[in-house]
Design an enzyme around this catalytic site. Structure first.
Site, PDB file in Angstrom:
ATOM      1  N   ARG A 104      -1.237   5.422  -0.514  1.00  0.00           N
ATOM      2  CA  ARG A 104      -0.377   4.240  -0.392  1.00  0.00           C
ATOM      3  C   ARG A 104       0.796   4.279  -1.374  1.00  0.00           C
ATOM      4  NH1 ARG A 104      -3.478  -0.229   1.526  1.00  0.00           N
ATOM      5  NH2 ARG A 104      -4.642   0.474   3.366  1.00  0.00           N
ATOM      6  N   ASP A 142       0.820 -15.653   1.868  1.00  0.00           N
ATOM      7  CA  ASP A 142       0.301 -14.311   1.633  1.00  0.00           C
ATOM      8  C   ASP A 142       1.031 -13.742   0.423  1.00  0.00           C
ATOM      9  OD1 ASP A 142      -1.403 -12.177   3.468  1.00  0.00           O
ATOM     10  OD2 ASP A 142       0.018 -11.192   2.130  1.00  0.00           O
TER      11      ASP A 142
END
Length: 280
Positions: A43, A152
């Protein structure tokens, strides 16, 4: 040296992984076990390539400086997973429509406010599913003081969620009646939420493990498939804070693999495997 690191790629040491662990814990309450070491490389190395850093060490030095604060946000976003779908865990939305909404509709029709919260909204399928359930049970919801807060930690997915545009494949989980009522084709095979339903959700970036600039309380909170990333202490603090934000007799919905271990201390009563009600 990490033997899973591709040859010729950025340097990635045990010390680098430990620094990422610390940053994730301090910035977002995320717990990264050693089993996530290769995932972190996969990632985060994308961020290194984008910024042309030759090593994790240099990149992590950068994100911990004042100049790297915006990149720090991107790092945290890279470490989080955004897997979701419309009406995921369908029983929650059935409960919302049949148990919660009749009482909530009666309340807001008297002029009182009504608030629902999608606390980890990802790309928006959850809050838009909540909105469709609300409008199905309460067609004139937008004529009253009833709103859905959708938050979020990942600013990119919040922006995507607010657009309310999804591919045909992504909308397959929406019942055909709801899809035709609340969405319209938007070109290239995509569908867009349209009409009054767009007034229900408000999308904001929010770190659940930081301060919450939120006034008032909620009739229902969806916080699903989030605490699996946290350690036990962080989980319990979050459950307590969420319980404090629930109205008496309000409901908390959690993920299918989650449970509120401190339910009694939080004043919550388990009414189904993944549904909790706050005591009066």
């Amino acid at each position: 040296m990490n033997d899973l690191m591709p040859v010729g790629e950025a340097d990635y040491t045990d010390a680098d992984f430990q620094r990422v662990q610390q940053i994730a814990r301090e910035q977002a309450g995320i717990h990264l076990p050693i089993t996530k070491k290769a995932l972190v490389y996969s990632r985060v190395s994308r961020r290194l390539r984008e910024l042309n850093h030759a090593s994790f060490h240099a990149y992590l030095d950068f994100v911990t400086t004042p100049a790297g604060q915006s990149e720090m946000q991107k790092l945290i976003c890279a470490l989080t997973t955004n897997v979701t779908s419309f009406f995921r865990e369908k029983n929650h939305f059935e409960h919302l429509e049949t148990v919660v909404m009749p009482q909530l509709a009666a309340k807001v029709r008297t002029g009182k406010r009504g608030r629902l919260w999608s606390a980890a909204c990802s790309t928006g399928q959850e809050p838009w599913s909540i909105a469709m359930s609300v409008m199905t049970a309460f067609p004139d919801a937008t004529s009253h003081d009833l709103r859905i807060l959708a938050t979020d930690i990942n600013t990119d997915v919040v922006a995507q969620a607010a657009e309310g545009v999804y591919s045909a494949e992504e909308t397959e989980g929406i019942p055909s009646g709801k899809k035709s009522q609340f969405m319209e084709p938007s070109g290239d095979g995509d569908y867009r939420f349209n009409g009054p339903i767009r007034r229900l959700p408000a999308f904001r970036a929010l770190n659940l493990n930081a301060s919450w600039p939120i006034r008032g309380s909620f009739t229902a909170i969806f916080c699903r498939n989030v605490v699996i990333y946290f350690d036990d202490d962080t989980r319990e603090r979050l459950w307590q804070r969420l319980a404090e934000k629930l109205e008496p007799d309000g409901f908390l919905y959690v993920g299918h693999s989650e449970r509120v271990s401190c339910a009694n201390q939080c004043g919550l009563i388990q009414v189904a495997p993944t549904i909790y009600r706050k005591g009066l």
